[in-house]
Design a protein around this motif. Structure first.
Motif, PDB file in Angstrom:
ATOM      1  N   PRO A  16      12.878  72.796   9.014  1.00  0.00           N
ATOM      2  CA  PRO A  16      12.580  74.037   9.734  1.00  0.00           C
ATOM      3  C   PRO A  16      11.090  74.086  10.085  1.00  0.00           C
ATOM      4  O   PRO A  16      10.249  73.560   9.368  1.00  0.00           O
ATOM      5  CB  PRO A  16      12.942  75.139   8.735  1.00  0.00           C
ATOM      6  CG  PRO A  16      12.878  74.484   7.394  1.00  0.00           C
ATOM      7  CD  PRO A  16      13.201  73.026   7.613  1.00  0.00           C
ATOM      8  N   LYS A  17      10.797  74.705  11.198  1.00  0.00           N
ATOM      9  CA  LYS A  17       9.412  74.841  11.644  1.00  0.00           C
ATOM     10  C   LYS A  17       8.695  75.834  10.742  1.00  0.00           C
ATOM     11  O   LYS A  17       9.215  76.905  10.434  1.00  0.00           O
ATOM     12  CB  LYS A  17       9.390  75.324  13.096  1.00  0.00           C
ATOM     13  CG  LYS A  17       8.014  75.399  13.682  1.00  0.00           C
ATOM     14  CD  LYS A  17       8.060  75.811  15.143  1.00  0.00           C
ATOM     15  CE  LYS A  17       6.665  75.910  15.698  1.00  0.00           C
ATOM     16  NZ  LYS A  17       6.667  76.396  17.063  1.00  0.00           N
ATOM     17  N   LYS A  18       7.495  75.461  10.306  1.00  0.00           N
ATOM     18  CA  LYS A  18       6.716  76.342   9.447  1.00  0.00           C
ATOM     19  C   LYS A  18       6.253  77.549  10.254  1.00  0.00           C
ATOM     20  O   LYS A  18       5.746  77.419  11.367  1.00  0.00           O
ATOM     21  CB  LYS A  18       5.516  75.597   8.881  1.00  0.00           C
ATOM     22  CG  LYS A  18       4.736  76.404   7.875  1.00  0.00           C
ATOM     23  CD  LYS A  18       3.564  75.621   7.325  1.00  0.00           C
ATOM     24  CE  LYS A  18       2.767  76.512   6.389  1.00  0.00           C
ATOM     25  NZ  LYS A  18       1.476  75.939   6.063  1.00  0.00           N
ATOM     26  N   ALA A 135      17.893  81.966   4.272  1.00  0.00           N
ATOM     27  CA  ALA A 135      18.217  80.767   3.494  1.00  0.00           C
ATOM     28  C   ALA A 135      19.367  81.048   2.528  1.00  0.00           C
ATOM     29  O   ALA A 135      20.266  80.208   2.360  1.00  0.00           O
ATOM     30  CB  ALA A 135      16.983  80.284   2.740  1.00  0.00           C
ATOM     31  N   GLU A 136      19.368  82.221   1.887  1.00  0.00           N
ATOM     32  CA  GLU A 136      20.463  82.586   0.981  1.00  0.00           C
ATOM     33  C   GLU A 136      21.776  82.687   1.750  1.00  0.00           C
ATOM     34  O   GLU A 136      22.819  82.214   1.278  1.00  0.00           O
ATOM     35  CB  GLU A 136      20.167  83.924   0.285  1.00  0.00           C
ATOM     36  CG  GLU A 136      19.059  83.851  -0.731  1.00  0.00           C
ATOM     37  CD  GLU A 136      18.644  85.221  -1.223  1.00  0.00           C
ATOM     38  OE1 GLU A 136      19.313  86.243  -0.888  1.00  0.00           O
ATOM     39  OE2 GLU A 136      17.633  85.292  -1.949  1.00  0.00           O
ATOM     40  N   ALA A 140      25.145  80.385   1.299  1.00  0.00           N
ATOM     41  CA  ALA A 140      26.448  80.989   0.995  1.00  0.00           C
ATOM     42  C   ALA A 140      27.474  80.723   2.096  1.00  0.00           C
ATOM     43  O   ALA A 140      28.676  80.828   1.871  1.00  0.00           O
ATOM     44  CB  ALA A 140      26.288  82.497   0.785  1.00  0.00           C
ATOM     45  N   ASN A 141      27.020  80.380   3.292  1.00  0.00           N
ATOM     46  CA  ASN A 141      27.909  80.131   4.431  1.00  0.00           C
ATOM     47  C   ASN A 141      27.597  78.765   5.035  1.00  0.00           C
ATOM     48  O   ASN A 141      27.043  78.671   6.132  1.00  0.00           O
ATOM     49  CB  ASN A 141      27.734  81.217   5.494  1.00  0.00           C
ATOM     50  CG  ASN A 141      28.061  82.591   4.965  1.00  0.00           C
ATOM     51  OD1 ASN A 141      29.206  82.892   4.714  1.00  0.00           O
ATOM     52  ND2 ASN A 141      27.036  83.405   4.759  1.00  0.00           N
ATOM     53  N   PRO A 142      27.973  77.683   4.343  1.00  0.00           N
ATOM     54  CA  PRO A 142      27.611  76.353   4.838  1.00  0.00           C
ATOM     55  C   PRO A 142      28.259  75.987   6.173  1.00  0.00           C
ATOM     56  O   PRO A 142      27.758  75.148   6.900  1.00  0.00           O
ATOM     57  CB  PRO A 142      28.073  75.410   3.732  1.00  0.00           C
ATOM     58  CG  PRO A 142      29.042  76.180   2.922  1.00  0.00           C
ATOM     59  CD  PRO A 142      28.709  77.625   3.095  1.00  0.00           C
TER      60      PRO A 142
END
Length: 154
Positions: A16-18, A135-136, A140-142
């Motif tokens: 991911p882009k910082k 992110a969470e 939880a939803n791959p």
């Protein structure tokens, strides 16, 4: 051959882009504007008070102050960068002893600096919270949260 930055060397596909700091962006904006003000104030003092101060000193000090204000943008992400910014706010206010109108200008810029730092910190904190929540959710939803396909009705 082009030289790569550290971020470019460490990049891998899918990273991911910082996120850039809003605090640094706001503070940099104020410092660059102060650099322009320092340059134009130098020209004003040169025109109005060159009999009181040596012209070379006026121009040297003013140009150096303007450059330091602009170059401080490069160190704002370091822990001491914001402290240096606060010191420069005081320097800009104290230029009022040479040109009294700079007291007003310096105080107004110090208020803008304070507001930019304070608001930038709040926005950065909210963005970090959103990133954690995203992110969470992704963990939880791959499957990406795609809904199951609905059966077709005739």
């Amino acid at each position: 051959m082009a030289r790569l930055t550290k971020a470019q060397r460490e990049w891998r596909p899918g990273m991911p882009k910082k996120r850039r700091s809003t605090k640094v962006m706001f503070a940099s904006t104020v410092l660059v504007l102060e650099g322009f003000v320092a340059f134009f104030a130098t020209l004003a003092v040169f025109g109005l008070r060159r009999d009181e101060f040596p012209p070379a000193v006026i121009l040297s000090v003013g140009i150096v102050l303007g450059l330091v204000l602009v170059l401080t943008c490069a160190v704002l992400s370091k822990p001491w960068g914001v402290a240096l910014g606060w010191i420069l706010q005081l320097v800009l206010i104290f230029t009022g002893f040479i040109e009294p109108m700079m007291f007003v200008v310096g105080i107004l810029f110090a208020v803008a600096w304070w507001y930019g730092i304070r608001t930038g910190i709040r926005i950065d904190r909210e963005a970090a919270q959103r990133d954690r929540e995203q992110a969470e959710w992704e963990a939880a939803n791959p499957d990406g949260g795609e809904p199951e396909p609905r059966p077709q009705t005739p």
